[in-house]
Design a protein around this motif. Structure first.
Motif, mmCIF file in Angstrom:
data_model
loop_
_atom_site.group_PDB
_atom_site.id
_atom_site.type_symbol
_atom_site.label_atom_id
_atom_site.label_comp_id
_atom_site.label_asym_id
_atom_site.label_seq_id
_atom_site.Cartn_x
_atom_site.Cartn_y
_atom_site.Cartn_z
ATOM 1 N N THR A 153 138.322 9.954 38.980
ATOM 2 C CA THR A 153 139.644 10.258 38.405
ATOM 3 C C THR A 153 139.573 10.336 36.887
ATOM 4 O OG1 THR A 153 140.738 9.166 40.267
ATOM 5 C CG2 THR A 153 142.030 9.473 38.253
ATOM 6 N N LEU A 154 138.914 9.382 36.278
ATOM 7 C CA LEU A 154 138.786 9.379 34.818
ATOM 8 C C LEU A 154 137.959 10.562 34.327
ATOM 9 C CD1 LEU A 154 138.273 5.586 34.089
ATOM 10 C CD2 LEU A 154 140.160 7.009 33.265
ATOM 11 N N ALA A 155 136.922 10.930 35.085
ATOM 12 C CA ALA A 155 136.103 12.081 34.699
ATOM 13 C C ALA A 155 136.942 13.347 34.699
ATOM 14 C CB ALA A 155 134.918 12.225 35.644
ATOM 15 N N ASP A 156 137.826 13.458 35.676
ATOM 16 C CA ASP A 156 138.718 14.622 35.721
ATOM 17 C C ASP A 156 139.636 14.641 34.509
ATOM 18 O OD1 ASP A 156 139.890 16.926 37.233
ATOM 19 O OD2 ASP A 156 141.668 15.623 37.141
ATOM 20 N N THR A 157 140.168 13.476 34.145
ATOM 21 C CA THR A 157 141.034 13.388 32.968
ATOM 22 C C THR A 157 140.265 13.763 31.703
ATOM 23 O OG1 THR A 157 142.314 11.631 34.032
ATOM 24 C CG2 THR A 157 142.525 11.858 31.635
ATOM 25 N N LEU A 158 139.058 13.244 31.553
ATOM 26 C CA LEU A 158 138.253 13.559 30.371
ATOM 27 C C LEU A 158 137.874 15.033 30.326
ATOM 28 C CD1 LEU A 158 136.034 10.354 30.433
ATOM 29 C CD2 LEU A 158 137.496 11.057 28.526
ATOM 30 N N THR A 159 137.740 15.662 31.478
ATOM 31 C CA THR A 159 137.478 17.106 31.509
ATOM 32 C C THR A 159 138.688 17.871 31.001
ATOM 33 O OG1 THR A 159 135.947 16.861 33.374
ATOM 34 C CG2 THR A 159 136.849 19.058 32.993
ATOM 35 N N ARG A 160 139.888 17.457 31.462
ATOM 36 C CA ARG A 160 141.107 18.139 31.000
ATOM 37 C C ARG A 160 141.352 17.913 29.522
ATOM 38 N NH1 ARG A 160 144.947 15.634 33.253
ATOM 39 N NH2 ARG A 160 144.022 14.456 34.972
ATOM 40 N N GLU A 161 140.816 16.820 28.996
ATOM 41 C CA GLU A 161 140.953 16.532 27.569
ATOM 42 C C GLU A 161 139.817 17.162 26.747
ATOM 43 O OE1 GLU A 161 143.212 14.918 25.694
ATOM 44 O OE2 GLU A 161 144.525 14.818 27.456
ATOM 45 N N ALA A 162 139.001 17.992 27.408
ATOM 46 C CA ALA A 162 137.905 18.702 26.737
ATOM 47 C C ALA A 162 136.877 17.745 26.143
ATOM 48 C CB ALA A 162 138.425 19.649 25.663
#
Length: 962
Positions: free
Chosen positions: A339-348
């Protein structure tokens, strides 16, 4: 892992992978202001498609867009149906064996079925199999062979379709991969392969260019920062289509036109809700390059402590991090980490795709350096433990342990030792040495230190760092508990000392071993005798001394073991140097040494000793057969170094046998292959080539070889190589009518040989040439004395060739009836000798002497025979002399052939003979360490010169019926 780190594998005959687009924080976009670079890449791909390979270097500051350019090249290559193989250098991967090579090529092998994999690893390419853990011989003692195998693996891949090899962040490439890239770059022009590398300017990239691309100037692309207009285009595309000019200019000024920094700035501005208008331009000023890392860290911090720990875990684990390992290191569950990896991806912060990885190395660096060095060391130790629990191989743990703090942990020592063994098995001693050095610093328990130092020393020797190897072996000797361990290590130390030319220290090591053995109830006299003989040989000690020692060791030898055969080889060589035993006995010893399979290690040494002794004792076909066996073994192993050295020996032996075209071809091959890698031995190859060219009548070219190799002036004298140079140069000077210089060179050669106990005239026949040089100066007395001395020594040794040479020189001095009788004896002696070139010389000189004595009719027969033999040898100087003498004797000499076999160059003849014997172009290329295109060009020229159109016509054209 980010898209930047993903393997791009395309096998054009199978499924085509979808193009990888160039991601930015705003999605897919066309590259801005890169038309020139894209055109250059397209042109390089077109050249590779046409079969003309090259190296293209993209150089630029971090964030300037190098990765986007190489991705674009990959897209273009796929559209052209290239095979595309990519890799990215990583900071942690610098100590992994062949990390870059394995990223590029391993998937192609692992994804292929058994039949396709066997095809890719066929023939010489099979030498690369251990690199990928696919079996094959361990390559610890043949490190150079691996890159040869990798070259042919690339060639096999290119048989399917043109190939694009991409290495991004090449400044972080590992040492073993750099060795391969260097090998490939020097041979890429004849392959349908484009090697595209990208890196940051600075010391590391300069080091890559200096070492891997030395002498191979790549075409370089240096993408410039974006202009203000280009920045404006991206701001309007990725932030707001209505962005005002003043705001866009502020973005250009703040980021310096760096595309990555601009993307980061736009991400921060968007997150802060900044409007792209002139009044907000001052907000951009705080987004300078030196503040980007703080903005990245702030964006991660806003997501909470778990996100910070996850980002740090990815930064520590590096590229190719598996999510389950990242989660363990960050002390999170796998779902929470996902979940956090997905968030960090969306945050570039992270790039899309798997495995997890940062969007750019600069982001990873910002996160990684946001802690103390001590804390990072602790995190790497924890990372290694996490990976170990996940059953990851030791070589992937080792880079983490290299930067961990030493803690006297036995597990660390064991893991690094295991990783070193794996690296050696892949043919990469450089990382193995690094792993062992770190294991010793842990440190290991006292009982392990000795064995680790011993392994460390051997590994440094394989990595061509003999001085450090010797230091490690000395430490191992001091720690050895058992006397026999000390003896073995002293032997190893001695051979390392021989490798670096420290013969005195080698003798000290071997004598120390002897002292230990004397206290034990073991018999190592034979091993010690061989070792000391080799040390004395390296020290240029008189051969008679070590021959006496070996005679004692040779008592009762069966002649069947490797050690027995080495003793016989050394005895044969020593006797051929001194002339103390007759040629027949020398040949018998050499024949016994060479009988049976060649030893698996140091086979070149036995081949050297046995073939030289056979050649000097006038058993030339046997000498050439031994050399051919050695060359075959070097080819089988892909050992270019041994191939080069034995090619020089074969060239020299070919001179004795009158095979001048082969001698020239062997000499050129060795000289071209050596380049700068063996500077000590290059004069040897040059000298042999000079002699071949001289006898071929190419005096100007022979002089050019001397000049280009810096062998025209005074040289530091190394007897084992220097005498070749002096003899060749002296002979050339005589033909150039520089008799005084010839005398100086030839006497210098003779004086040094005598000083070191090399007294057999057949070892280096300098006296006959010196006699002719003195005669040219009018010094008849000295000329006669030299000829008489040589004849006396030659008769004692009983080698027909040298006796004939001495008789020919004496005949030139005495003239008249005595000279005619001497030449008649020389011709008779050589009737059954394989020394064809000397036979041609003696026949022509005999015929010329008969003509001068008024026997014009009788002179014609030996002159015609001499002309025929000289023509077969390719000895143009003798051919010219024979033609002149025949004309003077009233005969009409046959016309010299200007077409057919005689018109072929040495290289064309060599390749044509292999092709005539049924070898394919690929097999010929692998045999001679050439590219296939070079073989094709030579064969095309050969067909034209021989006026044939098929391979089947080669054999009759080369060897027509008499």
């Amino acid at each position: 892992m980010s898209e930047k780190h993903r393997y791009d594998i395309v096998v054009p005959t199978e499924n085509i992978a979808p193009p990888v687009r160039s991601p930015t924080h705003g999605g897919t976009m066309r590259l801005i202001e890169r038309d020139g670079e894209l055109a250059a890449q397209s042109a390089a791909l077109a050249e590779a498609e046409a079969g003309r390979g090259s190296v293209l270097l993209v150089e630029g500051a971090p964030g300037i867009g190098k990765t986007a350019l190489v991705r674009a090249a990959g897209e273009q290559a796929r559209e052209r149906r290239f095979g595309v193989f990519t890799a990215v250098g990583g900071e942690l991967d610098q100590e992994l064996p062949f990390a870059v090579v394995r990223q590029m090529l391993e998937p192609a092998l692992l994804l292929a079925d058994a039949a396709a994999r066997a095809e890719l690893l066929a023939d010489a390419a099979g030498l690369a199999a251990p690199v990928f853990g696919l079996g094959g011989e361990r390559v610890e003692n043949a490190v150079g062979n691996v890159v040869h195998g990798l070259y042919w693996l690339c060639s096999n891949l290119a048989d399917r379709a043109p190939v694009l090899l991409v290495v991004d962040d090449v400044h972080w490439a590992d040492e073993a991969s750099l060795r391969f890239l260097s090998h490939l770059a020097r041979r890429i022009a004849d392959l349908p392969v484009l090697l595209l590398v990208a890196g940051r300017p600075g010391r590391m990239l300069d080091d890559f260019v200096a070492r891997a691309l030395s002498g191979v100037p790549p075409r370089t692309l240096c993408p410039e920062p974006l202009s203000a207009d280009g920045v404006g285009t991206l701001v309007r595309r990725n932030l707001d289509a209505e962005a005002e000019d003043a705001f866009c200019r502020a973005c250009a000024t703040a980021t310096g036109g760096n595309p990555f920094l601009l993307a980061e700035a736009l991400t921060s501005l968007r997150a802060d809700g900044v409007r792209p208008v002139a009044d907000e331009a001052h907000r951009v000023e705080n987004l300078r390059p030196d503040t980007i890392s703080r903005t990245v860290l702030a964006r991660i911090a806003r997501l909470g402590p778990d996100a910070v720990r996850l980002a740090r875990a990815v930064a520590v684990l590096g590229q190719n991090a598996d999510l389950r390992h990242v989660a363990q290191l960050a002390e999170l569950t796998v779902p929470a980490a996902a979940t956090l990896a997905d968030t960090l991806t969306r945050e570039a912060i992270f790039a899309p795709g798997r495995p997890v990885g940062f969007v750019h190395p600069l982001v990873r660096t910002a996160v990684y350096l946001d802690s103390s060095e001590v804390l990072r060391a602790s995190e790497h130790k924890r990372a290694a433990l996490v990976l170990a629990k996940g059953e990851v191989g030791g070589e992937h743990l080792a880079p983490h342990l290299l930067v961990a703090e030493p803690e006297s942990d036995p597990w660390v020592v064991e893991t690094l030792n295991s990783a070193a063994s794996t690296a050696l098995g892949r043919g990469a001693p450089e990382p193995a040495a690094a792993f062992l050095r770190r294991a010793l610093a842990e440190p290991p328990v006292p009982a392990q230190r000795g064995s680790l130092f011993a392994t460390f020393g051997r590994t440094l020797g394989m990595a061509n760092r003999p001085v450090e190897a010797a230091e490690a072996l000395r430490e191992a000797i001091s720690l050895a508990e058992h006397p026999m361990q000390r003896v073995g290590l002293l032997f190893e130390l001695g051979f390392v000392m021989l490798l670096i030319g420290r013969g005195r220290e080698a003798v000290e090591a071997f004598r120390a071993a002897h002292a230990v053995v004397d206290q034990l109830d073991v018999d190592l006299s034979s091993q010690l005798s061989v070792a000391l003989a080799l040390a004395d040989f390296t020290n240029i000690e008189p051969p008679s001394a070590w021959v006496r020692r070996l005679d004692e060791a040779a008592t009762g030898l069966s002649g069947e073991g490797e050690l027995d055969r080495m003793i016989m080889g050394l005895l044969a060589f020593g006797a051929s140097a001194t002339g103390d035993r007759p040629a027949g006995e020398v040949a018998r010893l050499a024949r016994s040494a060479a009988t049976g399979p060649l030893p698996p290690r140091d086979q070149w040494m036995l081949v050297n000793m046995a073939s030289s002794a056979l050649a000097i004792s006038d058993h030339l076909p046997e000498a050439l057969e031994v050399l051919d066996r050695g060359l075959d073994e070097a080819r089988r192993l892909g050992d270019a170094s041994e191939f080069r050295y034995l090619s020089v020996l074969r060239s020299h032996t070919g001179l004795f046998a009158g095979r001048l075209r082969e001698a020239e071809a062997d000499g050129r091959a060795a000289l071209d292959l050596w380049g700068e890698s063996r500077p000590r031995d290059t004069p040897l190859a040059a000298a042999v080539l000079v002699e071949a060219l001289l006898d071929r009548g190419a005096l100007a070219e022979a002089q050019q070889v001397l000049t280009e190799r810096g062998l025209d002036g005074e040289q530091p004298f190394d007897l084992l190589i220097g005498h070749f140079v002096l003899l060749a140069r002296g002979r050339l000077r005589l033909q150039q009518n520089r008799a005084a210089e010839a005398v100086a060179d030839l006497h210098h050669c003779g004086d040094k040989l005598f000083e070191h106990g090399y007294t057999n005239p057949s070892f280096a026949p300098w006296r006959p040439e010196a006699a002719l040089a003195h005669l040219a100066l009018g010094d008849i007395e000295t000329a006669g004395r030299l000829a008489e001395q040589d004849l006396e020594l030659a008769r004692a040794f009983e080698a027909p060739r040298q006796i004939a040479m001495a008789l020919r020189a004496g005949a030139a001095v005495s003239g008249g009836r005595a000279g005619l009788d001497a030449l008649e004896e020389a011709v008779t002696i050589l009737e059954s000798s394989p020394a064809e070139l000397e036979k041609a010389r003696c026949l022509v000189e005999y015929g010329a002497a008969m003509r001068r004595a008024g026997q014009r009719k009788q002179a014609q027969e030996p002159l015609r025979q001499g002309l025929d033999v000289a023509a077969r040898c390719g000895a143009r100087l003798v051919v010219a002399q024979a033609r002149e003498e025949l004309a003077a004797a009233g005969a009409r000499p046959r016309r010299e052939m200007l077409t057919g076999r005689e018109s072929l160059t040495s290289s064309e003849l060599r390749i044509a003979r292999l092709a005539a014997d049924g070898a394919t172009n690929k097999e010929i290329a692998q045999t001679l360490f050439l590219s296939r295109r070079t073989v094709e060009i030579h064969l095309t020229n050969t067909y034209r010169k021989l006026d044939i159109t098929s391979r089947q016509a080669l054999k009759p054209a080369l060897d027509p019926e008499p």
